[in-house]
Design a protein around this motif. Sequence first.
Motif, short mmCIF file in Angstrom:
data_model
loop_
_atom_site.label_atom_id
_atom_site.label_comp_id
_atom_site.label_asym_id
_atom_site.label_seq_id
_atom_site.Cartn_x
_atom_site.Cartn_y
_atom_site.Cartn_z
N THR A 283 0.76 -1.08 0.08
CA THR A 283 0.18 -0.12 -0.14
C THR A 283 0.74 1.18 -0.05
N ALA A 284 2.17 1.08 0.80
CA ALA A 284 2.89 2.16 0.76
C ALA A 284 3.34 2.75 -0.58
N ALA A 285 3.86 1.62 -1.26
CA ALA A 285 4.10 1.79 -2.50
C ALA A 285 3.24 2.44 -3.38
N THR A 286 2.16 2.00 -3.49
CA THR A 286 1.02 2.60 -4.30
C THR A 286 0.86 4.14 -3.80
N SER A 287 0.72 4.50 -2.76
CA SER A 287 0.47 5.54 -2.15
C SER A 287 1.54 6.46 -2.72
N PHE A 288 2.59 5.99 -2.88
CA PHE A 288 3.96 6.86 -3.21
C PHE A 288 3.85 7.29 -4.64
N VAL A 289 3.47 6.41 -5.36
CA VAL A 289 3.01 6.53 -6.98
C VAL A 289 2.15 7.76 -6.99
N ALA A 290 0.95 7.74 -6.12
CA ALA A 290 0.07 8.81 -6.33
C ALA A 290 0.64 10.05 -5.85
N VAL A 291 1.35 10.03 -4.79
CA VAL A 291 2.00 11.25 -4.49
C VAL A 291 3.06 11.85 -5.35
N ALA A 292 3.82 10.93 -6.16
CA ALA A 292 4.66 11.23 -7.11
C ALA A 292 4.07 11.90 -8.17
N GLU A 293 2.80 11.22 -8.73
CA GLU A 293 2.03 11.94 -9.91
C GLU A 293 1.70 13.31 -9.42
N GLN A 294 1.18 13.17 -8.31
CA GLN A 294 0.59 14.96 -7.95
C GLN A 294 1.77 15.86 -8.08
N LEU A 295 2.82 15.68 -7.60
CA LEU A 295 4.14 16.30 -7.57
C LEU A 295 4.61 16.62 -8.76
N GLY A 296 4.19 16.19 -9.83
CA GLY A 296 4.95 16.15 -11.08
C GLY A 296 6.22 15.18 -11.25
N LEU A 297 6.54 14.53 -10.14
CA LEU A 297 7.63 13.49 -10.44
C LEU A 297 7.46 12.55 -11.54
N THR A 298 6.25 12.14 -11.76
CA THR A 298 5.88 11.52 -12.86
C THR A 298 4.81 11.98 -13.55
#
Length: 622
Positions: A283-298
């Motif tokens: 879950t932490a990995a999935t949540s990190f992907v969402a945070v990265a997308e919101q920050l423009g990291l991805t």
Amino acid sequence: MSGTLALASTIAEMDRDTLRTLVARRRPQAAGTIADPIGLAAELLRADSIARAILPLERECLRALLIFAAHPGAVDSDTVGRLTALGLVGFEADAPAPLAEVTSAVTEALTAAGIDPAALTETDAAAAASGTSGADRAPGSHDTSTWYSPALTAVGQAAESLRVLALRPGKLNRNGTVAVASLRFLADATSIDVDSVSRIVTALGHAGLTSPRSDEQLLVVSASAADWLAHDNRDRWLALAAATLAAMPGALRTTLAASGGDLAAAASAIPHRFPLLPAAELTAATSFVAVAEQLGLTVGGVLSPPAERLLADDHTAAGELVARDTPEVAPGVYVQPDLSVVVPGPLDPADEAKLGAISRPEQIGVAATRRISEASLAEGLEQGITPDAARALFERISLTGIPQPLEYLLATRAERIGDLLVDEHDGDAGRTRITVSRPELAETLLVDRSLQHLQLTRPASTAEDAAAGTPIRLYSRLRADHVVSALTDARYQPTTAAALSGATRGAPGASSAYSLDTAAIPVVDVSPATGATPITDAHVALVERVYLAARAEPGTGEFTRRLELAMRDRSPVLVTAEARGQERTFRLLPVSVANGRLRATDQDAGVERTLPVNTITAVEPS
């Protein structure tokens, strides 16, 4: 017994640094009671300790452990070395040896996870391909050029969230997470949806801009928040991005290397590559992907160009890309007659802070929209922004001048400063004093049903004050902050004594006296830790005890450890000793090993024997 001895032998041969690394990775729970390699081996072979050690292992490491148990020579030395450093491989007869306890734990864990251990030991082509789903994508085939839009939006959301948290800290649950009620309040105050707010709060935590106050269960802004807000949007994003990438979960970071920069594909591959990883870490990995997308990291799950540079630790190149792709500071704002403010791009940090204090966001993005109201001007006054200071700000940054509705609002707000002055009171009448400038306003407050819980009172002496035209004083037994909140909710416009004092000092030159550090973000310094200690003091002491104990009897280590294990288990052993060319075997219950001598009870003869350790040629289970 054999597993403990084999692992104890491995531990005894470790130098201090290797032993420290093992203890840091395994974190034995009974650190204070462990005194020697036998004790540490016994602790590491506990079922719960082995489970913690194998859960984060990659599929290939689990496979290697099973193969090693059946055919030790079939596993390459590098893999054996890595597993030995984790305390999962022992040492017997001058060679690495499998540990039955570890093999059993791996087999049971795989079976519980629905994986056939026997099938895992066979060639696993799927494992080799794990995590490579993004590697087949041709370089540049996925457009990430739009990364700057979510990046600038996230920076604006983060700045707005920090300002709200500075004025009203968030509530924490007992497990340390932010309470849902606080997230909803923050979402309402910033006009951001709750899910986005949650991800922004996570990023702020990674960057050290917020800190938990566990004793009060509060989330407050940290001492570094004001410095972050004093930078422009480019530096703000670089700080958020670098800190967030540094917090990437280990399993995700490992899998990302084989995914061609596709973070989303890496997250999808984790369950196969790490088959025993706990659900919380998935879950932490999935949540990190969402945070990265919101920050423009991805963008669409694929790393953006500056994020790739930051991951490669090339901050200079990342900064150049950010400077190339993001807009310069906007020349000003557009103030509309309906009291909305269109912000076409990033503002100077000081101007942004002042505008943020006297207006509320309606939409945050590359271009933002804010709104001015009587309530927002009242909140600005509490932060030291007077109507005159607000007028001076708009005269300087408004590209459309000051519309008549805004001029009227500023003028009437200036006239009403001090109408309702709330401050603390130390006396029998109540804890809070409300000074009212007009008698009719005081009468309204006393009969307003929405304020009944304040239990406002007016001493008889204030009647004379009203007749003389002097301010009227009302009292409440509630705290001043409660009174201010109630008056504000009832659409009155209270002013605290501190705010009025600042407004008086600042008029008419308040704009020049305004300080970003003192007015925009009143931070709470909770002295957050700058780095985590690799292991605790108790673990450091454990390392030293075990290291010294392993070298207390050089040359007799194996027999000594067998005897120590027998003492721990209170089990008899067969001890063979040689003296003057004769060998004898005794069935002994060891009592102590000290000063080069074994003291033990001979259970067959019913006597106590003392044998020099250097005469012992064999120690075998009884």
